[in-house]
Structure formats: structure tokens, C-alpha cells
Design an enzyme around this catalytic site. Structure first.
Site, PDB file in Angstrom:
ATOM      1  N   HIS A 376       7.537   1.589   8.369  1.00 18.81           N
ATOM      2  CA  HIS A 376       6.954   1.462   7.028  1.00 18.81           C
ATOM      3  C   HIS A 376       7.980   0.898   6.044  1.00 18.81           C
ATOM      4  O   HIS A 376       7.715  -0.084   5.348  1.00 18.81           O
ATOM      5  CB  HIS A 376       6.474   2.837   6.568  1.00 18.81           C
ATOM      6  N   GLU A 377       9.149   1.508   5.993  1.00 19.43           N
ATOM      7  CA  GLU A 377      10.157   1.079   5.019  1.00 19.43           C
ATOM      8  C   GLU A 377      10.671  -0.329   5.321  1.00 19.43           C
ATOM      9  O   GLU A 377      10.851  -1.143   4.413  1.00 19.43           O
ATOM     10  CB  GLU A 377      11.321   2.073   4.985  1.00 19.43           C
ATOM     11  N   HIS A 380       8.356  -3.004   4.170  1.00 20.03           N
ATOM     12  CA  HIS A 380       8.487  -3.345   2.754  1.00 20.03           C
ATOM     13  C   HIS A 380       9.487  -4.484   2.574  1.00 20.03           C
ATOM     14  O   HIS A 380       9.340  -5.339   1.693  1.00 20.03           O
ATOM     15  CB  HIS A 380       8.920  -2.127   1.936  1.00 20.03           C
ATOM     16  N   TYR A 391       3.843  -4.406  -7.154  1.00 19.92           N
ATOM     17  CA  TYR A 391       3.716  -2.973  -6.840  1.00 19.92           C
ATOM     18  C   TYR A 391       2.974  -2.241  -7.953  1.00 19.92           C
ATOM     19  O   TYR A 391       3.537  -1.410  -8.680  1.00 19.92           O
ATOM     20  CB  TYR A 391       5.104  -2.378  -6.615  1.00 19.92           C
ATOM     21  N   GLU A 400       1.350  -1.104   0.117  1.00 20.16           N
ATOM     22  CA  GLU A 400       1.589   0.152   0.834  1.00 20.16           C
ATOM     23  C   GLU A 400       0.812   0.199   2.146  1.00 20.16           C
ATOM     24  O   GLU A 400       1.305   0.698   3.156  1.00 20.16           O
ATOM     25  CB  GLU A 400       1.202   1.337  -0.044  1.00 20.16           C
ATOM     26  N   ASP A 474       0.656   7.190 -10.069  1.00 22.74           N
ATOM     27  CA  ASP A 474       1.046   6.531  -8.820  1.00 22.74           C
ATOM     28  C   ASP A 474       0.903   5.009  -8.919  1.00 22.74           C
ATOM     29  O   ASP A 474       0.435   4.345  -8.003  1.00 22.74           O
ATOM     30  CB  ASP A 474       0.209   7.091  -7.670  1.00 22.74           C
ATOM     31  N   HIS A 479      -0.287   4.513  -3.365  1.00 24.61           N
ATOM     32  CA  HIS A 479      -0.250   5.276  -2.123  1.00 24.61           C
ATOM     33  C   HIS A 479      -1.602   5.874  -1.773  1.00 24.61           C
ATOM     34  O   HIS A 479      -1.845   6.234  -0.621  1.00 24.61           O
ATOM     35  CB  HIS A 479       0.778   6.408  -2.217  1.00 24.61           C
TER      36      HIS A 479
END
Length: 570
Positions: A376-377, A380, A391, A400, A474, A479
Site C-alpha cells: 500500500h505505502e 503511493h 489527495y 487510497e 478525512d 480512506h
């Protein structure tokens, strides 16, 4: 000089955070033949660049703006790539005003073999030439950086060393007005991880908006060695490292080979918040932290071993399945830092590297232990080098979601093609004392994961566009609403019935090809759910062409999946 912050802060759940007008897209109809793709703009003997700019200028409806843009000043080509597999050409542009880029703008234009435009993604700004925007800054870049640093340190405390600070002059649209700003991006590890974005008014020094989107060294004389270590689950791994033969010290730094390419992988430890001294090898890339070392061939830091091995596995996924040479496509080094913070319940991509907290042992175990978390990271990082989706709101939710989708796919790839599908996110590191609780988010069934009723009255993640979160927390639900696109991807891969619509799955191998193409060829900074649907359909058509005027099974699956989650075609 008195400065005011004109932006509002949003509460962002500390769960796998990113640790980033008129117009639109025209696509062929559902029964178009791939070999006879609808032509949106004919080349008429023009070069590729001229076709792209002329087509985009034709999308500017206002005649005054169009005449001012005929020289191509509104659109700047920033990347282009030929795709031999489909004999197509893909160009990305950014909009600019008097040579200054406009933040969040961007278009992708696809050309066929005759240089005709057959697909286009991204909004086109109207009446830009009629706008009156100052372009001569009063502040210097250095002054803007200092203002941003003041803001960062007012949020997290004194920063003794920034991992990196970048600044560029950009036009930023905020609450209906265009500002000439310096966009300052500051990456931090200690005293808190962050990838801070500050839009500093280049005329007044005011902070127009700010947010935290947490998203060659000269080594000693060393030799490559093969080392071992236990990860956070107690599993033994072998991995590349280097050893200083003079001192006998080995460092968690190695060259990982995959797909004919070699990528350097370097893992550090922040030693939590209490320690500021660190070993400064010339290989320290400016990131706060200490080298992870051993005097034997065995590394005894399980979190560091996990981060190191998982970086290699995720890179191997991108190399093997997508022929992508590291996150930027050009072999960039993969840097991780573990032991961030004191029991920090998060992981993040801070624009430069991966950051992992140790967790509190109750809600999370060490986040470095999750291969899908690493995927996931690191995704990005891929996103920032391709579509670079803003974002915020829908584009942030797609950002996301793409990270979740490829995080899950990377984990399944590492488990082997014969392994059972596993579409949960963070199940290995979430609530370690409660087995089988399903993890942070579920791509297969988003509604089974609980969500605070402060976001949605239902108390769970949405699985349909009509149920999306529409508030401001958020960053507009980046998310939360990501689960809608996650569900669509799951259905495309595995199939199923959802809200009365049956989707016939096409396998995850085809699904990942479609989403990777959509990310790297079609999605733009402003892409939301509608554009995600269109990009996925176009990618399916490219890879699995229509036959006899009918969409392929793969294209049908994509259309049905997005119908089932309620994402509109227009």
C-alpha cells in the site's frame, strides 16, 4: 509580517494514511469495435505534440480563451510513452498560466497508430486566458520555505533535520480564487512522520492551505553478503546486505535483483523518539534514523527485517507483473525506516520513503510486518510518479483505493499463483490478540469492517456510490470512500452478485493488468470515481479488444462491476 492560515484542518484516521472546472472524457460506446475505435480528433498530418495541444485547446469552450491558447501555452507536455503492445501513444500534460503550472491540473491523451486522439482523461480549465493572476512573486523561495517550516514545527515541534524539502512556484485555486503560491513539500521522520504540503502566498506570505499527506551515497568499503533474520512473525528469511570487511559490521542495505533490473534496498531504524544520535554513513539518504547493523550474518531486529524483505517482495511484484523498475520506473532506491514514534499505530509514505510504527500491541502489532501494508505505502510512491492524484475528496479516495488494490495484489503475488484469494487489508498486523478479525479494511466485503458513526450512520464502510461519505473529515473521505472502488476491483477479479448485478470474474492476473494500465496511462490528478470507471473500461478495451462490435468478457466484467457499485457512466 502577520500570516494567517486560510485552510481548514481535517481529521484523518491514522490508518494507512498517505503517508496526495469543466471538461471530461469522451470514450467509445460499449459496443464499439477496438479496431475501429472512435476518433475524437483527427491528426490531419500534425505531429503528436501538435495533435495533443490542438485537441486540448478544442476542449476550451470560451472563444476568447481558445484564441489565447492556440500557441499551446495553456498545456505543457510533461511525459510521453509509446505502447508497442497496442501500437498506441500516451501523452500527459499539465496546464499552466504564463509558464507557471496550475496545481491539480492534468490531462492524459491517447493516440492511435495514425496519431488520431481516441481517448482523453482529465478536466480542462475554462476561461483561463481571461483570468488575471499575478505571476511575479514578492517573496523568495527561501522565505516561503522558512514560512512552511514554521508551520510544520508549530504542528509537530522542533525538527532537527528534514528528510527533504522541495519548493516550486505554482498557481493554486482556493475557494474560487487563483493564488500565486510556493508549494513547499517537507518530509519528516522525527519528532513525527509527515509529508507536509504548504501553499504559501508568493505575494503576502500567508498560508493559503496546508495539509499533511502522510504519503548516491558513498558507502564505506563494503562487499555484498547474504544475511538472515527473523521477521515479526518469527519466520526466517535470507536477503541481500553489505559488509564492511575492515570492521566486520554488516548493514541492512542490499541490491535486490528482479526482472533483469537491480534496485538498492536500504532499511533504517528511527530508534523511537528517545534517541537522536545516529550513525552517519554516507549512505544515509538524509532521513533521520540509524543504520541497522550486526557483527554476524544474522540481523536481530524483526521489524527491520520485515520492512527490508517486504520492500524486496513488493518491488519484485512490480518488476515481474508490470515490468516496472522500482517505484519511479527508473530504479529509485527503496528506503524504509522502522521504529517510528512511541507505539505509533500507523505506516506512511512521506514522499521519500516508507515509515513504520511499532504499534501499541493492542490495536496494532508492528506495521512493518504487513506485506500488504508495504505494498500500500509503496504504491503511493508509484501513484506520485504516474497519475499523482490529488489527495482530497474523490481523487483522494481513488488514490487510497489504488494503494489498497495493489497492496493486496502484491501480497497475493508473493504467496504464489496457486494461493487462495486474500482481499483483506492489514489482517496480519491489526488487533494481534483477536485472531480472524478481518483486518483494517476488506476489499471483498467493505461493509463487514466497522467505521465510526461520526462518518456514516451505518457504522461501516460503504460498498455503493450512493452511500459514500460526503463530509469534510478525512480530507473528504479519502480512506472511507476508497472501499467503493475496492469492491469494484474485487468483483472484476473474483466475480459475484452485488445489488442485484452479477459480475463474472476475470482472474486477478487480468484485473491487475487493467488497473495498472488505468493508473499509468489514463488517470490524472483530478480523476474521481467516474474517471476511474472510464479509465478501467478503456484499459480493458485496450488489452482485451471488442470483437464483432461486442465488448470482450473482460470489458463486460469492468462495466458490470462499476454498475454494481453505482458509479455512473456520465
Amino acid at each position: 509580517m502577520k500570516r494567517k492560515n486560510k485552510g481548514k484542518k481535517a481529521v484523518i484516521p491514522a490508518v494507512l494514511a498517505l503517508s496526495v472546472v469543466l471538461g471530461g472524457i469522451a470514450l467509445p460506446t460499449a459496443n464499439a469495435h477496438a479496431a475501429e475505435t472512435t476518433v475524437l480528433f483527427e491528426a490531419e498530418g500534425l505531429s503528436k505534440h501538435a495533435v495533443v495541444k490542438a485537441f486540448l485547446q478544442s476542449k476550451v469552450a470560451d472563444s476568447g480563451a481558445r484564441s489565447a491558447a492556440t500557441t499551446g501555452e495553456q498545456f505543457k507536455i510533461i511525459s510521453e510513452q509509446a505502447d508497442p503492445a497496442t501500437n498506441t501513444y500516451h501523452v500527459r500534460t499539465v496546464e499552466q498560466y504564463n509558464g507557471i503550472p496550475i496545481y491539480g491540473s492534468g490531462q492524459s491523451v491517447a493516440l492511435d497508430a495514425e496519431n488520431n486522439v481516441y481517448a482523453s482523461f482529465g478536466d480542462v480549465t475554462q476561461k483561463l486566458a481571461r483570468a488575471i493572476i499575478p505571476t511575479e512573486p514578492v517573496l523568495s523561495k527561501e522565505e516561503a520555505v522558512e514560512i512552511a517550516k514554521e508551520g510544520v514545527e508549530s504542528e509537530i515541534g522542533e525538527v532537527k533535520g528534514y528528510d527533504g524539502i522541495d519548493s516550486e512556484l505554482t498557481i493554486y485555486k482556493h475557494e474560487g480564487k487563483y493564488y500565486l503560491t510556493y508549494l513547499v513539500k517537507a518530509s519528516t521522520s522525527i519528532p513525527a512522520p509527515g509529508y507536509f504540503h504548504y501553499f504559501v502566498d508568493a505575494l503576502t506570505g500567508d498560508v493559503v492551505e496546508s495539509f499533511n499527506s502522510v504519503h548516491e551515497a558513498d558507502l564505506p568499503s563494503v562487499s555484498p553478503v547474504n544475511s538472515r533474520g527473523l521477521d515479526v512473525t518469527g519466520t526466517m528469511h535470507s536477503f541481500p546486505a553489505v559488509k564492511d570487511m575492515a570492521s566486520g559490521t554488516s548493514y541492512l542495505y542490499g541490491a535486490a535483483a528482479s526482472g533483469g533490473n537491480v534496485v538498492d534496498v536500504h532499511t533504517f531504524s528511527a530508534k523511537r523518539l528517545g534517541e537522536t544520535p545516529f550513525l552517519l554513513l554516507s549512505a544515509l539518504f538524509g532521513y533521520t534514523g540509524q543504520e541497522v547493523t550486526t557483527k554476524t550474518s544474522f540481523f536481530a531486529d524483526p521489524a527491520a527485517v520485515s520492512a527490508h524483505v517486504n520492500s524486496i517482495k513488493v518491488n519484485n511484484y512490480y518488476q515481474t507483473m508490470h515490468k516496472r523498475n522500482s517505484l519511479d520506473g527508473n530504479g529509485m532506491k527503496l528506503v524504509s525506516t522502522v521504529h517510528i514514534g512511541e507505539k505509533w499505530n500507523n505506516a506512511a509514505w512521506n514522499g521519500k520513503q516508507m515509515l513504520y510504527g511499532d504499534g501499541d500491541g493492542v490495536q496494532f502489532s508492528s506495521l512493518a510486518g504487513g506485506l500488504d501494508v508495504a505494498g500500500h505505502e509503496m504504491t503511493h510512491g508509484v501513484i506520485s510518479k504516474t497519475a499523482n492524484m490529488t489527495y482530497q475528496d474523490e481523487s483522494g479516495a481513488i488514490n487510497e483505493s489504488i494503494a489498497d488494490i495493489f497492496g493486496a495484489l502484491a501480497e497475493m503475488h508473493a504467496s504464489g499463483s496457486a494461493s487462495a484469494p486474500e482481499w483483506e487489508m492489514g489482517e496480519d498486523i491489526f488487533t494481534p490478540n483477536i485472531p480472524g478479525d478481518g483486518g483494517l479494511r476488506s476489499l471483498s466485503d467493505p461493509t463487514k469492517t466497522k467505521l465510526s458513526t461520526a462518518y456514516l450512520p451505518s457504522g461501516h464502510y460503504p460498498d455503493h456510490y450512493n452511500d459514500r461519505y460526503l463530509g469534510t473529515l478525512d480530507k473528504g473521505g479519502v480512506h472511507i470512500n476508497s472501499s467503493i472502488n475496492n469492491k469494484a476491483a474485487y468483483l472484476i477479479s473474483e466475480g459475484g452478485e452485488h445489488y442485484g448485478i452479477t459480475v463474472t470474474g476475470i482472474t486477478r492476473q487480468k484485473t491487475e493488468k487493467i488497473y495498472y494500465r488505468a493508473l499509468t496511462k489514463y488517470l490524472t490528478p483530478s480523476s474521481g470515481f467516474k474517471e476511474m470507471r472510464q479509465a478501467a473500461i478503456q484499459s480493458a478495451r485496450d488489452l482485451y479488444p471488442d470483437r464483432s462490435g461486442q465488448p470482450s468478457a473482460e470489458t463486460k466484467a469492468v462495466i458490470a462491476a462499476y454498475d454494481s457499485v453505482g458509479v455512473p457512466a456520465e
